[in-house]
Motif scaffolding. Structure first.
Motif, mmCIF file in Angstrom:
data_model
loop_
_atom_site.group_PDB
_atom_site.id
_atom_site.type_symbol
_atom_site.label_atom_id
_atom_site.label_comp_id
_atom_site.label_asym_id
_atom_site.label_seq_id
_atom_site.Cartn_x
_atom_site.Cartn_y
_atom_site.Cartn_z
ATOM 1 N N ALA A 122 0.839 -1.201 0.000
ATOM 2 C CA ALA A 122 0.000 0.000 0.000
ATOM 3 C C ALA A 122 0.875 1.251 0.000
ATOM 4 O O ALA A 122 2.089 1.191 0.181
ATOM 5 C CB ALA A 122 -0.906 -0.011 1.226
ATOM 6 N N SER A 123 0.235 2.406 -0.212
ATOM 7 C CA SER A 123 0.925 3.688 -0.050
ATOM 8 C C SER A 123 -0.111 4.756 0.242
ATOM 9 O O SER A 123 -1.229 4.717 -0.272
ATOM 10 C CB SER A 123 1.741 4.060 -1.296
ATOM 11 O OG SER A 123 0.911 4.167 -2.431
ATOM 12 N N ALA A 124 0.292 5.717 1.049
ATOM 13 C CA ALA A 124 -0.661 6.714 1.541
ATOM 14 C C ALA A 124 -0.891 7.853 0.568
ATOM 15 O O ALA A 124 -1.889 8.560 0.668
ATOM 16 C CB ALA A 124 -0.162 7.272 2.881
ATOM 17 N N LEU A 125 0.040 8.034 -0.380
ATOM 18 C CA LEU A 125 -0.056 9.175 -1.295
ATOM 19 C C LEU A 125 -0.257 8.733 -2.737
ATOM 20 O O LEU A 125 0.165 9.423 -3.666
ATOM 21 C CB LEU A 125 1.213 10.032 -1.190
ATOM 22 C CG LEU A 125 1.471 10.708 0.151
ATOM 23 C CD1 LEU A 125 2.833 11.372 0.161
ATOM 24 C CD2 LEU A 125 0.375 11.741 0.440
ATOM 25 N N GLY A 126 -0.870 7.604 -2.947
ATOM 26 C CA GLY A 126 -1.059 7.124 -4.313
ATOM 27 C C GLY A 126 0.211 6.507 -4.848
ATOM 28 O O GLY A 126 0.650 5.445 -4.396
ATOM 29 N N ALA A 127 0.848 7.160 -5.814
ATOM 30 C CA ALA A 127 2.090 6.633 -6.388
ATOM 31 C C ALA A 127 3.266 6.784 -5.439
ATOM 32 O O ALA A 127 4.266 6.068 -5.572
ATOM 33 C CB ALA A 127 2.401 7.343 -7.708
ATOM 34 N N SER A 186 15.592 7.204 -4.136
ATOM 35 C CA SER A 186 14.265 7.820 -4.216
ATOM 36 C C SER A 186 13.208 6.826 -4.661
ATOM 37 O O SER A 186 12.019 6.997 -4.357
ATOM 38 C CB SER A 186 14.281 9.009 -5.181
ATOM 39 O OG SER A 186 14.750 10.184 -4.555
ATOM 40 N N LEU A 187 13.613 5.789 -5.373
ATOM 41 C CA LEU A 187 12.645 4.783 -5.815
ATOM 42 C C LEU A 187 12.039 4.038 -4.631
ATOM 43 O O LEU A 187 10.990 3.405 -4.770
ATOM 44 C CB LEU A 187 13.310 3.808 -6.788
ATOM 45 C CG LEU A 187 13.630 4.397 -8.164
ATOM 46 C CD1 LEU A 187 14.552 3.477 -8.939
ATOM 47 C CD2 LEU A 187 12.358 4.674 -8.954
ATOM 48 N N CYS A 188 12.672 4.136 -3.464
ATOM 49 C CA CYS A 188 12.083 3.549 -2.256
ATOM 50 C C CYS A 188 10.891 4.361 -1.768
ATOM 51 O O CYS A 188 10.120 3.891 -0.918
ATOM 52 C CB CYS A 188 13.132 3.446 -1.149
ATOM 53 S SG CYS A 188 14.551 2.417 -1.581
ATOM 54 N N HIS A 189 10.713 5.584 -2.295
ATOM 55 C CA HIS A 189 9.558 6.414 -1.952
ATOM 56 C C HIS A 189 8.410 6.216 -2.938
ATOM 57 O O HIS A 189 7.353 6.835 -2.784
ATOM 58 C CB HIS A 189 9.953 7.893 -1.945
ATOM 59 C CG HIS A 189 10.849 8.278 -0.805
ATOM 60 N ND1 HIS A 189 12.158 7.848 -0.715
ATOM 61 C CD2 HIS A 189 10.618 9.051 0.292
ATOM 62 C CE1 HIS A 189 12.693 8.348 0.394
ATOM 63 N NE2 HIS A 189 11.793 9.071 1.016
ATOM 64 N N LEU A 190 8.625 5.383 -3.942
ATOM 65 C CA LEU A 190 7.587 5.079 -4.915
ATOM 66 C C LEU A 190 6.835 3.838 -4.461
ATOM 67 O O LEU A 190 7.444 2.881 -3.964
ATOM 68 C CB LEU A 190 8.221 4.840 -6.281
ATOM 69 C CG LEU A 190 7.306 4.693 -7.493
ATOM 70 C CD1 LEU A 190 6.609 6.014 -7.797
ATOM 71 C CD2 LEU A 190 8.134 4.251 -8.707
ATOM 72 N N ARG A 191 5.521 3.849 -4.626
ATOM 73 C CA ARG A 191 4.731 2.684 -4.239
ATOM 74 C C ARG A 191 5.274 1.429 -4.921
ATOM 75 O O ARG A 191 5.612 1.443 -6.105
ATOM 76 C CB ARG A 191 3.272 2.887 -4.632
ATOM 77 C CG ARG A 191 2.378 1.699 -4.286
ATOM 78 C CD ARG A 191 0.926 2.012 -4.560
ATOM 79 N NE ARG A 191 0.070 0.889 -4.207
ATOM 80 C CZ ARG A 191 -1.243 0.979 -4.045
ATOM 81 N NH1 ARG A 191 -1.846 2.144 -4.208
ATOM 82 N NH2 ARG A 191 -1.953 -0.079 -3.728
ATOM 83 N N THR A 192 5.374 0.344 -4.177
ATOM 84 C CA THR A 192 5.942 -0.888 -4.695
ATOM 85 C C THR A 192 5.209 -1.320 -5.962
ATOM 86 O O THR A 192 3.995 -1.533 -5.954
ATOM 87 C CB THR A 192 5.859 -2.012 -3.654
ATOM 88 O OG1 THR A 192 6.508 -1.584 -2.454
ATOM 89 C CG2 THR A 192 6.513 -3.286 -4.170
ATOM 90 N N GLY A 193 5.973 -1.406 -7.055
ATOM 91 C CA GLY A 193 5.430 -1.879 -8.314
ATOM 92 C C GLY A 193 4.596 -0.880 -9.082
ATOM 93 O O GLY A 193 3.983 -1.245 -10.092
ATOM 94 N N HIS A 194 4.572 0.381 -8.686
ATOM 95 C CA HIS A 194 3.723 1.343 -9.385
ATOM 96 C C HIS A 194 4.223 1.561 -10.815
ATOM 97 O O HIS A 194 5.422 1.633 -11.069
ATOM 98 C CB HIS A 194 3.683 2.679 -8.646
ATOM 99 C CG HIS A 194 2.558 3.557 -9.087
ATOM 100 N ND1 HIS A 194 2.612 4.329 -10.234
ATOM 101 C CD2 HIS A 194 1.317 3.770 -8.554
ATOM 102 C CE1 HIS A 194 1.470 4.986 -10.374
ATOM 103 N NE2 HIS A 194 0.669 4.670 -9.367
#
Length: 742
Positions: free
Chosen positions: A273-278, A482-490
């Protein structure tokens, strides 16, 4: 496979029971030569190059999962002198080798002997570097239940992860497994050292994980790991090193109860999951961000541990290499965050790793200029750090099983030749090495194809005579953390990275692929593209500041700097990083696309749109200010803007996937030397230039200097008209050239 008996005193080999289509070849190997064969990677004409006993090697190699004397002999006749085979000091995954570690302190390396002798039977002067798969046999797993990988199926109750024939996998955090595997490597390397073929072994390719490519266990199976006790403990130790004090950890995690002793690996649901969408909200999701960072650090540290051990065992006389750094392939899927390939900087800093590798990208394998060729990693950073890159050419030939188009498979031999010309042109123009790779059994079994490969090997020798140092003036700089701040698999992970490459490769000039950690090395570049710098580090922020001069153009995509210097989500912080004020738009279900206005971008009709068809949230747009609006988002907000500063130019695009003509226009503004005016694929280095086209016809190449030109494939010498070089191209063809003289 052959059954081989080694008589060490006489160094003779007896072959028995070979496959029916293999010729029975008696082999005599001379006793070991005096001294130790050494191999290294050293600078040569502008790039890291392979040397064996101090002599440069052209880097052309053949390897196969299913070894065959016949094919080894065919590649030897084609001029290939370096080979790789599969083996293991422990247990192999995917049935690639027999188990060597058969019981505690009992090892059987007879299959390694058989395969080495199969190569030498076909190519007596060959040199070899085995690919060694690091795993654990079942008996070891039975004895170490707490050291085995556990996966969360989604309910928060981890279970034993099984792969490849129902085998459990050792956790890379297990010190017991590391120590025991190092012991196995010691036994194997000692076995090789005392064998009659010792002087033919130049190094070791270390492999592990899913698909042997140092991807975290389960990444290919869409399993979410590792919840084992040993990995949980290692994660807590990593947190202790990262934060130092528990109060800092509590503030970061926004959790007053967390300690270094009770911090838990986030569940699959939390990671998915992620709280901010992407994007992720660090106020709520810092544990997930931290675990994603840790997961890659663990992979890099495991690689470094084994590489250091092998270097010590071999007296630093042998090569050590790994598959790693797939930042331009594992995109837009859960592997981008879960596979552990986001610590390339750490692997490049390891003094014990000599080469890195990947298969050539599985994207864009269409024939000729309709497709392209690119490596899965940031190979320009790899080279800048003195490492050799090996491209694994596993493009299926027309002789391979499967459908035409699958994995790049052409319809016929003519297509095979086009594919091989294109792949090697990319390799040679970029100054890297390559192995032809048989996934199955002989996909090269055609005299005309092998004759063509012989010509490519000769072209590699000719290319190596030229300077192949970097000449790219355009850089794609990827922020891996920074890719660690992207939703997993987005999906944005794919559009921002691998999706950009077709248009970038067709802007008319070579584009270098770098880590943002190497921004200080890019002071000679005219245009730098930053696609994933959502949460730039203090170091990267400072490096970007040093590039804001000299008329340079800096291009920022999607969400640059929207995490402030303190790491919190703050779109207002973007301006300090990219020079353009951004605001978050209200969430919507509209496509993330930009429509160009008027004739603001040269050569592109007004109304042209680019971007992606699906909606993405959050979306950021430029706000009113001293900017030129080149294109707008569906709601009318500025989506592509340019801001001119006295000494540099900032460009922001809310959407990825700019067309090639837009990239070309920006490159022209930055003063980039364009080699060609048509949207064809271009690769170039110091003296070597390659162009791949789709449609036939004449192209005019603009050379960086006046020079006679050698066609590296045909051997023809061409005299250009000044710095203009008109060349005829057949449909879907590639031409590879070397500029002669100074």
């Amino acid at each position: 496979e052959a059954s081989v008996r080694l008589q060490l005193g006489e160094a003779r080999v007896l072959w028995q029971g070979m496959e029916a289509d293999d010729e029975l070849v008696p082999v005599h190997i001379e006793p070991r030569r005096t001294g130790i064969t050494s191999a290294a990677v050293a600078p040569l004409r502008g790039v890291p190059a392979l040397t064996i006993d101090g002599k440069p090697h052209n880097g052309m190699v053949y390897t196969a999962y299913g070894p065959s004397t016949q094919v080894f002999a065919e590649f030897a006749r084609a001029g290939v002198t370096l080979f790789s085979i599969c083996g293991t000091p422990t247990e192999s995954g995917y049935g690639l080798s027999r188990t060597s570690w058969t019981a505690p302190d009992v090892y059987d390396f007879s299959q390694l002997d058989e395969r080495v002798m199969m190569v030498l039977g076909a190519a007596p002067e060959a040199r070899i570097f085995p690919r060694l798969y690091l795993h654990a046999p079942k008996w070891w797993s039975d004895q170490h239940p707490d050291d085995l990988v556990l996966a969360d199926p989604g309910d928060g109750n981890p279970k034993l992860f099984l792969h490849s024939g129902g085998k459990p996998a050792p956790s890379w955090a297990s010190q017991a497994w590391r120590q025991d595997t190092i012991r196995g490597l010691e036994r194997l390397i000692e076995h090789v050292r005392t064998s009659p073929y010792a002087d033919r072994i130049i190094g070791y390719h270390l492999a592990s994980g899913t698909t042997e490519e140092w991807m975290m266990w389960g990444a290919n199976e869409n399993e979410w790991v590792d919840y084992s006790p040993v990995n949980a403990a290692a994660f807590r130790n990593w947190l202790r090193r990262r934060y130092g004090q528990e109060e800092r950890l509590r503030r970061a995690w926004n959790d007053p109860r967390v300690t270094f002793g009770n911090a838990r690996v986030p569940t699959r649901q939390q990671r998915a999951a992620s709280a901010l969408g992407a994007l992720r909200d660090p106020d709520k999701e810092q544990p997930v961000i931290d675990f994603t960072l840790y997961n890659s650090d663990l992979v890099a540290e495991t690689i470094a541990t084994f590489a250091a051990a092998v270097k010590e065992m071999t007296g630093r006389t042998k090569l050590v290499g790994v598959f790693y750094g797939y930042l331009l392939q594992l995109c837009g899927e859960q592997r981008q965050q879960n596979a552990g390939h986001l610590a390339l900087e750490r692997v490049l800093a390891c003094p014990d790793v000599d080469f890195l590798s990947s298969p050539t990208s599985y994207a864009f394998r269409q024939l000729g200029g309709k497709g392209t060729s690119h490596f899965m990693s940031l190979t320009d950073s790899v080279k800048r750090h003195g490492k050799l890159w090996f491209d694994e050419n596993d493009i299926r030939t027309s002789l391979s099983p499967g459908d035409v188009g699958g994995w790049g498979k052409p319809e016929n031999l003519a297509g095979d030749l086009l594919q091989q010309d294109k792949e090697l042109a990319n390799v040679l123009a970029n100054g890297v090495a390559q192995w032809w790779f048989d996934v199955g059994r002989n996909r090269y079994d055609d005299p005309a194809l092998m004759a063509h490969i012989a010509g490519l090997v000769a072209a590699a020798d000719r290319a190596a005579e030229g300077h192949r140092g970097p000449v790219d003036q355009v850089a794609l700089a990827v922020d891996e953390s920074s890719l660690c701040h992207l939703r997993t698999g987005h999906a944005m992970g794919r559009h921002l990275l691998v999706g950009q490459l077709p248009s970038l490769h067709r802007l008319g000039a070579p584009v270098g692929h770098y880590l943002t950690a190497d921004l200080p090395l890019l002071r000679s570049h005219r245009m730098v593209i930053l696609p994933t710098s959502f949460a730039p580090s203090k170091r990267d922020r400072e490096a970007v500041e040093t590039l804001k001069n000299d008329g340079r153009v800096l291009v920022f995509l999607y969400a640059p700097g929207v995490y402030g210097a303190e790491g919190r989500f703050d779109p207002a912080a973007a301006e300090a990083f990219c020079g353009i004020r951004l605001a978050r738009l209200a969430d919507s279900d509209r496509p993330l696309s930009v429509t160009l206005e008027g004739d603001r971008v040269a050569g592109i009709p007004a109304g042209t749109s680019y971007g992606i068809s699906q909606s993405v949230n959050p979306v950021f747009a430029a706000t009113a200010g001293d900017v030129e609006v080149l294109g707008r988002l569906p709601d009318g907000s500025p989506g592509l803007v340019l801001r001119r500063f006295p000494s540099w130019t900032a460009v922001f695009s809310a959407a990825p996937l700019l067309p090639a003509r837009a990239w070309r226009a920006l490159a022209q503004q930055a003063g980039v030397h364009l080699y060609i005016d048509t949207p064809d694929v271009v690769w170039a280095s110091g003296d070597v230039l390659a162009v791949c086209v789709d449609e036939p016809g004449q192209r005019v190449l603009h050379l960086p200097r006046r020079a006679e030109v050698l066609d590296l494939y045909t051997g023809e010498r061409i005299t250009p008209d000044g710095d203009r070089l008109p060349l005829d191209f057949a449909a879907q063809s590639t031409r590879l050239l070397r500029l002669l003289g100074e």
